[in-house]
Design an enzyme around this catalytic site. Sequence first.
Site, mmCIF file in Angstrom:
data_model
loop_
_atom_site.group_PDB
_atom_site.id
_atom_site.type_symbol
_atom_site.label_atom_id
_atom_site.label_comp_id
_atom_site.label_asym_id
_atom_site.label_seq_id
_atom_site.Cartn_x
_atom_site.Cartn_y
_atom_site.Cartn_z
ATOM 1 N N CYS A 23 0.866 -1.170 0.000
ATOM 2 C CA CYS A 23 0.000 0.000 0.000
ATOM 3 C C CYS A 23 0.899 1.215 0.000
ATOM 4 O O CYS A 23 2.063 1.155 0.325
ATOM 5 C CB CYS A 23 -0.866 0.022 1.241
ATOM 6 S SG CYS A 23 -1.883 -1.433 1.424
ATOM 7 N N ARG A 49 3.920 1.175 -6.772
ATOM 8 C CA ARG A 49 3.975 0.124 -5.725
ATOM 9 C C ARG A 49 2.928 -0.954 -5.977
ATOM 10 O O ARG A 49 2.895 -1.970 -5.311
ATOM 11 C CB ARG A 49 3.749 0.757 -4.350
ATOM 12 C CG ARG A 49 4.813 1.776 -3.958
ATOM 13 C CD ARG A 49 4.356 2.590 -2.764
ATOM 14 N NE ARG A 49 4.334 1.853 -1.547
ATOM 15 C CZ ARG A 49 5.356 1.764 -0.701
ATOM 16 N NH1 ARG A 49 6.480 2.386 -1.001
ATOM 17 N NH2 ARG A 49 5.287 1.071 0.406
ATOM 18 N N TRP A 91 -3.512 -2.389 -1.766
ATOM 19 C CA TRP A 91 -3.348 -3.695 -2.422
ATOM 20 C C TRP A 91 -4.091 -4.670 -1.510
ATOM 21 O O TRP A 91 -3.651 -4.911 -0.380
ATOM 22 C CB TRP A 91 -1.878 -4.056 -2.529
ATOM 23 C CG TRP A 91 -1.654 -5.353 -3.243
ATOM 24 C CD1 TRP A 91 -1.883 -6.624 -2.792
ATOM 25 C CD2 TRP A 91 -1.177 -5.529 -4.585
ATOM 26 N NE1 TRP A 91 -1.592 -7.542 -3.750
ATOM 27 C CE2 TRP A 91 -1.148 -6.913 -4.861
ATOM 28 C CE3 TRP A 91 -0.780 -4.655 -5.573
ATOM 29 C CZ2 TRP A 91 -0.729 -7.431 -6.075
ATOM 30 C CZ3 TRP A 91 -0.346 -5.176 -6.779
ATOM 31 C CH2 TRP A 91 -0.339 -6.542 -7.035
ATOM 32 N N ASN A 117 -0.900 1.146 6.182
ATOM 33 C CA ASN A 117 -0.145 0.190 5.364
ATOM 34 C C ASN A 117 0.429 -0.828 6.335
ATOM 35 O O ASN A 117 1.093 -0.471 7.300
ATOM 36 C CB ASN A 117 0.990 0.912 4.619
ATOM 37 C CG ASN A 117 1.829 -0.072 3.798
ATOM 38 O OD1 ASN A 117 1.416 -1.210 3.566
ATOM 39 N ND2 ASN A 117 3.015 0.351 3.387
ATOM 40 N N GLY A 118 0.131 -2.101 6.106
ATOM 41 C CA GLY A 118 0.660 -3.147 7.000
ATOM 42 C C GLY A 118 -0.414 -4.191 7.241
ATOM 43 O O GLY A 118 -1.437 -4.226 6.572
ATOM 44 N N GLU A 484 20.465 -14.148 -12.829
ATOM 45 C CA GLU A 484 19.868 -12.804 -12.883
ATOM 46 C C GLU A 484 19.241 -12.560 -14.242
ATOM 47 O O GLU A 484 18.138 -12.013 -14.337
ATOM 48 C CB GLU A 484 20.928 -11.744 -12.562
ATOM 49 C CG GLU A 484 20.466 -10.309 -12.714
ATOM 50 C CD GLU A 484 19.265 -9.936 -11.832
ATOM 51 O OE1 GLU A 484 18.908 -10.710 -10.917
ATOM 52 O OE2 GLU A 484 18.658 -8.886 -12.080
ATOM 53 N N LYS A 488 15.250 -11.629 -14.902
ATOM 54 C CA LYS A 488 14.791 -10.464 -15.667
ATOM 55 C C LYS A 488 13.796 -10.879 -16.747
ATOM 56 O O LYS A 488 12.739 -10.288 -16.903
ATOM 57 C CB LYS A 488 15.996 -9.750 -16.317
ATOM 58 C CG LYS A 488 16.908 -9.054 -15.352
ATOM 59 C CD LYS A 488 16.338 -7.808 -14.750
ATOM 60 C CE LYS A 488 15.719 -7.802 -13.424
ATOM 61 N NZ LYS A 488 16.174 -8.214 -12.185
ATOM 62 N N GLU A 491 10.362 -12.311 -15.181
ATOM 63 C CA GLU A 491 9.472 -11.438 -14.389
ATOM 64 C C GLU A 491 8.888 -10.306 -15.219
ATOM 65 O O GLU A 491 7.875 -9.729 -14.840
ATOM 66 C CB GLU A 491 10.186 -10.895 -13.157
ATOM 67 C CG GLU A 491 11.321 -9.958 -13.412
ATOM 68 C CD GLU A 491 11.892 -9.410 -12.103
ATOM 69 O OE1 GLU A 491 11.176 -9.318 -11.109
ATOM 70 O OE2 GLU A 491 13.089 -9.081 -12.111
ATOM 71 N N HIS A 507 23.787 -32.402 -16.574
ATOM 72 C CA HIS A 507 23.307 -33.213 -15.427
ATOM 73 C C HIS A 507 21.787 -33.193 -15.346
ATOM 74 O O HIS A 507 21.217 -33.206 -14.273
ATOM 75 C CB HIS A 507 23.926 -32.681 -14.135
ATOM 76 C CG HIS A 507 25.405 -32.820 -14.098
ATOM 77 N ND1 HIS A 507 26.059 -34.018 -13.914
ATOM 78 C CD2 HIS A 507 26.387 -31.892 -14.317
ATOM 79 C CE1 HIS A 507 27.358 -33.833 -13.963
ATOM 80 N NE2 HIS A 507 27.593 -32.554 -14.212
ATOM 81 N N LYS A 598 7.181 -3.529 -6.014
ATOM 82 C CA LYS A 598 8.566 -3.054 -5.968
ATOM 83 C C LYS A 598 9.237 -3.445 -4.653
ATOM 84 O O LYS A 598 10.418 -3.663 -4.603
ATOM 85 C CB LYS A 598 8.620 -1.534 -6.139
ATOM 86 C CG LYS A 598 10.024 -0.967 -6.208
ATOM 87 C CD LYS A 598 10.837 -1.600 -7.305
ATOM 88 C CE LYS A 598 12.265 -1.153 -7.340
ATOM 89 N NZ LYS A 598 13.080 -1.965 -8.278
HETATM 90 C C1 AGP Z 1 14.111 -7.980 -9.049
HETATM 91 O O1 AGP Z 1 13.987 -7.610 -10.406
HETATM 92 C C2 AGP Z 1 12.780 -8.179 -8.376
HETATM 93 N N1 AGP Z 1 11.950 -7.059 -8.490
HETATM 94 C C3 AGP Z 1 12.887 -8.707 -6.973
HETATM 95 O O2 AGP Z 1 13.487 -9.985 -7.068
HETATM 96 C C4 AGP Z 1 13.714 -7.869 -5.974
HETATM 97 O O3 AGP Z 1 15.080 -7.912 -6.312
HETATM 98 C C5 AGP Z 1 13.539 -8.481 -4.582
HETATM 99 O O4 AGP Z 1 12.180 -8.395 -4.238
HETATM 100 C C6 AGP Z 1 14.401 -7.818 -3.498
HETATM 101 O O5 AGP Z 1 14.039 -6.466 -3.381
HETATM 102 P P1 AGP Z 1 14.984 -5.522 -2.471
HETATM 103 O O6 AGP Z 1 16.308 -5.422 -3.152
HETATM 104 O O7 AGP Z 1 14.258 -4.207 -2.397
HETATM 105 O O8 AGP Z 1 15.114 -6.183 -1.122
#
Ligand code: AGP
Length: 603
Positions: A23, A49, A91, A117-118, A484, A488, A491, A507, A598
Amino acid sequence: MLPAGFKKHGAKLLLRFLGIAMCGIIGVLTKEGNAGKLAYEGIKRLDYRGYDSWGIAVKGSGLSIYKRTGKIGSIPNKLLQGSIAIAHTRWATHGKISVRNAHPHLSQNGKIAVVHNGVIENFQELRDFLAEKGFVFKSDTDSEVIPMLIEMYLEEGCSFREAVRKALLHLKGSYAIVAIYEPEHIMIGAKNASPLVVGLSDGRVLFASDLQAIAPYAEEAIFLSDLELVEASPEIKIYNIESGLSIKKLPKKIDINLCYADKKGFEHYMLKEIYEQEQAIINASAQNESLLNKVVESIKSANKVFIIGCGTSRHAAMLASYMFAKISKLNASALLASEFPNFANLIDEKTVIIALSQSGETADVLEAVRAAKRKGAKIISIVNVMGSSLMQISDINLMMNAGPEVCVLATKSYLAQLAILYLIANHLIGNTEQAKKELAEAAKKVPIIIKKNERKAKLLASKLKNTSSIFVIGKNACSITALEGALKIKEVSYIHAEGYASAELKHGPIALIEKNVPVIVFAPDASDESITNAIEAKSRGALIIGVSTERAKCFDYFFNVPCKELFPILSIIPIQLLAYYLALERGLDPDKPRNLAKSVTVK
Ligand code: AGP
């Protein structure tokens, strides 16, 4: 009606089922009579967010409230005025997506408005307690208990501030709230385990979930710690929620460039933030020498070092583990923050935890760090958000200074983390100046890598847009770059992608390789061992996409990354671009992928 057994398992069960809770909250107290406008603009800057409903309450001639589901739309002009306003993006966690469940929530007498928020884990027993006192709830949310509790204490003769403080003492779980009371020119904020920052400027007071939302209107900021309450009238007074005692906190100057971002002409934040990686490496590399010394002293006096994070930050932790081993001859184990409890027995006062988090609010990281602190460990954090919860609970904090990363995907924060970790690894062996030179060179390579590969990434994306699965491989530190790269792609484009240490293909995973299956290989040069693994895949029909400093014969496509020294770090850039263009090819919004937020502020 709550699902059977909910009472026993509480909110955590529902959250686990529903996934990410996110939120955004805003509060504005101003003398200019435009509180509603500033609050409304603020929640629009929080829309990254992720949310599914929104609302605003404005104190003007009375207390006006306006709530809607869906994306933030227009509001009636009269709500752009007012002396105090609070706003919220929700949310859904407790209670479905609906106007009645949207915030702000009002007290029974309609004079108190609250945004939250929480997660209030004991909200059901509080609802029962308040219902017995005659309070009637209009929503299914946990948050609605807050204005009701405040009203209850006001009826007992408490001041507004004391009523809020006493109400909060009932809550178990996390909260960041802003509360207003129609008869008084006072705005109250409070936090516990959810973010809340105070912005100040010339008699104007703003409360927000993060600085990004209020930075254009604030010159200074105060970062609240857990269990702190702030009263603005507009004088600022801060109190400890448990003791009620007042606390002194000095505001800090805000560097607008580090906490506020717009797209600056780019179509999406994701592409803008990929381009910003040059500056991100430069900023991250400019760490304060005395801070680096403290970090090194802590590491040298420890007998165990763990690096923890989630998602991309975890990949940075894993790659750092390679760097520390190779450069500093230090054994620093990378742990997934969410799995940390399994290793709690290894933690003691001689342990150092390096916690990585762009947002500084990731619940899994905060929980792991709090657990480690309880065992006496020393906490070093690397964060991008000034005043974040992780920053506040760490013994030493290094700022990424990458500027706000608005896109849900981590790009520039990843390179910033790695730059700092590379610096620490070299500082440990007294090689700092050389490392800074290499990082400065690497920063200069970012625009070159983008220039050489962006168009290729766009073309390849149009070819791969309907592919169902992509493999990403690499050897040594590039095996982490492979993880990584896969993250990318999956997601942001929703194409299934898996990252492997290249030698692992044979393997098992190679069973999945058939004609035209794309295999991306990170190979620092054509003689790298990963090329052998790529050839094994190619002989089974795979399409080989090479990311390297030179073209190898087996490559069907080639992304050129002319930087051998920090290849495992910079080679991610072409695949960030590929992921971005795959999302566009598939008609997706790269800044706000489905189901993601985020900052994952719940477990
Ligand atoms: C990365 O592209 C993602 N959005 C996600 O894995 C992110 O890295 C993860 O949630 C950790 O977030 P932070 O670095 O704010 O702790």
